[in-house]
Scaffold this motif. Structure first.
Motif, PDB file in Angstrom:
ATOM      1  N   THR A  20       0.911  -1.282   0.053  1.00  0.00           N
ATOM      2  CA  THR A  20       0.055  -0.154   0.186  1.00  0.00           C
ATOM      3  C   THR A  20       0.885   1.354  -0.082  1.00  0.00           C
ATOM      4  OG1 THR A  20      -1.724  -1.080   1.506  1.00  0.00           O
ATOM      5  CG2 THR A  20      -1.830   1.313   1.247  1.00  0.00           C
ATOM      6  N   THR A 118     -10.768   7.247   2.269  1.00  0.00           N
ATOM      7  CA  THR A 118     -10.427   5.958   1.519  1.00  0.00           C
ATOM      8  C   THR A 118      -9.291   5.219   2.465  1.00  0.00           C
ATOM      9  OG1 THR A 118     -10.387   7.257  -0.426  1.00  0.00           O
ATOM     10  CG2 THR A 118      -9.119   5.493  -0.584  1.00  0.00           C
ATOM     11  N   ILE A 122      -9.861   1.394   3.558  1.00  0.00           N
ATOM     12  CA  ILE A 122      -8.942   0.431   3.311  1.00  0.00           C
ATOM     13  C   ILE A 122      -8.284  -0.373   4.711  1.00  0.00           C
ATOM     14  CG2 ILE A 122      -6.468  -0.093   2.660  1.00  0.00           C
ATOM     15  CD1 ILE A 122      -7.237   2.228   0.514  1.00  0.00           C
ATOM     16  N   ASN A 126      -8.477  -4.274   5.291  1.00  0.00           N
ATOM     17  CA  ASN A 126      -7.082  -4.600   5.504  1.00  0.00           C
ATOM     18  C   ASN A 126      -6.975  -5.622   6.848  1.00  0.00           C
ATOM     19  OD1 ASN A 126      -6.346  -3.664   3.001  1.00  0.00           O
ATOM     20  ND2 ASN A 126      -4.793  -2.358   4.038  1.00  0.00           N
ATOM     21  N   HIS A 154      -3.298  -5.842  -5.274  1.00  0.00           N
ATOM     22  CA  HIS A 154      -4.589  -4.694  -5.364  1.00  0.00           C
ATOM     23  C   HIS A 154      -4.469  -3.749  -4.146  1.00  0.00           C
ATOM     24  CE1 HIS A 154      -6.638  -6.795  -1.688  1.00  0.00           C
ATOM     25  NE2 HIS A 154      -6.939  -5.311  -1.553  1.00  0.00           N
ATOM     26  N   ASN A 155      -3.263  -3.821  -3.272  1.00  0.00           N
ATOM     27  CA  ASN A 155      -2.777  -2.788  -2.449  1.00  0.00           C
ATOM     28  C   ASN A 155      -2.099  -1.647  -2.874  1.00  0.00           C
ATOM     29  OD1 ASN A 155      -4.023  -3.932  -0.209  1.00  0.00           O
ATOM     30  ND2 ASN A 155      -2.246  -4.906   0.848  1.00  0.00           N
ATOM     31  N   GLU A 158      -4.675   0.787  -4.228  1.00  0.00           N
ATOM     32  CA  GLU A 158      -5.249   1.234  -3.029  1.00  0.00           C
ATOM     33  C   GLU A 158      -4.334   2.422  -2.699  1.00  0.00           C
ATOM     34  OE1 GLU A 158      -5.920  -1.796  -0.388  1.00  0.00           O
ATOM     35  OE2 GLU A 158      -7.817  -2.432  -1.404  1.00  0.00           O
ATOM     36  N   SER A 161      -4.771   5.354  -4.597  1.00  0.00           N
ATOM     37  CA  SER A 161      -6.211   6.255  -4.343  1.00  0.00           C
ATOM     38  C   SER A 161      -6.156   7.098  -3.016  1.00  0.00           C
ATOM     39  CB  SER A 161      -7.122   4.981  -4.164  1.00  0.00           C
ATOM     40  OG  SER A 161      -6.983   4.430  -3.340  1.00  0.00           O
TER      41      SER A 161
END
Length: 259
Positions: A20, A118, A122, A126, A154-155, A158, A161
């Motif tokens: 992330t 956001t 997450i 998570n 997919h982190n 994220e 974002s």
């Protein structure tokens, strides 16, 4: 506690969480906004998660559950998947979406709130991802690696974002990176919870049901969050290419490396 047995799955979970922060770092070095990068990344992440959920987690869930029941293990795994989707849906309804904040106005404060909300969303999902990654790795490292790769991929978007709106609002790269990095640390926190509180409960049935729930969460995130976000204001081919590429890459990993 066998330290050498719990260390590898914990490190897997830590690495997945740190991705992330990696996404936040990547976003900060994009000097000129490219409208194709984020849609492709979101589609790619969705493709990876779809492939892992349907080709790895659900079959493994059915196999583990089937060891200790005469009922249809496949139906139980699908039931667990449905619970995962329901949980993800409930979490999504409790947390305001990014688009809701964008309607407040085009000011820096509104953009900053996008990044903060956001990040909170997450963190919420998570934590169980960290539990699932650790549990998978503790039970079988190859499965844990598969889950960790999917979550890591997919982190990264994220992190993007989170970092982009915070950076746009404050102009501070360090603050944007810090928000992205701290949100990812909820995954190793989930691993610690699994290590010290949940590990004695790691029976085949519990693991199988957990994998089914995680598959449901991943599928919901893919179809209800990642794919719709990828299609905002872009041509259909870019996100679709990302989804297909994610499926192909993960399928290759499953076939070639036995993830």
């Amino acid at each position: 506690m066998d330290f050498m047995k719990v260390l590898p799955p914990f490190l897997l979970t830590l690495a997945a969480g740190l991705c992330t922060g990696l996404g936040g770092l990547v976003a900060l070095f994009v000097k000129k906004e490219n409208p194709r990068v984020l849609p492709f990344s979101l589609g790619f992440a969705a493709g990876v998660m779809i492939m892992v959920s349907t080709a790895d987690l659900l079959p493994e869930a059915a196999r583990l559950i089937g060891r200790h029941t005469r009922l249809s293990s496949g139906l139980i795994a699908l039931f667990a998947m449905s619970i995962g989707m329901l949980l993800a849906s409930l979490i999504e309804k409790k947390v305001p979406s990014e688009s809701a904040w964008l309607k407040d106005g085009q000011n820096n404060r509104g953009i900053f709130r996008v990044g903060v909300v956001t990040a909170l969303a997450i963190v919420l999902h998570n934590l169980p991802e960290g539990v699932a990654t650790f549990m998978a790795g503790y039970r079988q490292m190859s499965l844990g690696l598969s889950v960790a790769v999917a979550i890591s991929l997919h982190n990264i978007p994220e992190g993007i974002s989170i970092a982009v709106p915070v950076y746009c609002a404050t102009g501070k790269r360090g603050k944007a990176l810090r928000y992205a990095f701290l949100s990812g640390l909820s995954e190793p926190l989930g691993a610690l919870l699994a290590m010290f509180l949940l590990r004695p409960l790691l029976t085949d049935t519990v693991l199988g049901f957990t994998f089914g729930v995680v598959a449901g969460i991943m599928l919901y995130i893919s179809f209800a969050e990642l794919v719709p976000s990828a299609y905002k204001n872009v041509k259909i081919g870019i996100p679709l290419l990302g989804v297909l590429f994610g499926i192909v890459v993960m399928a290759a990993g499953l076939l070639i490396f036995g993830l």
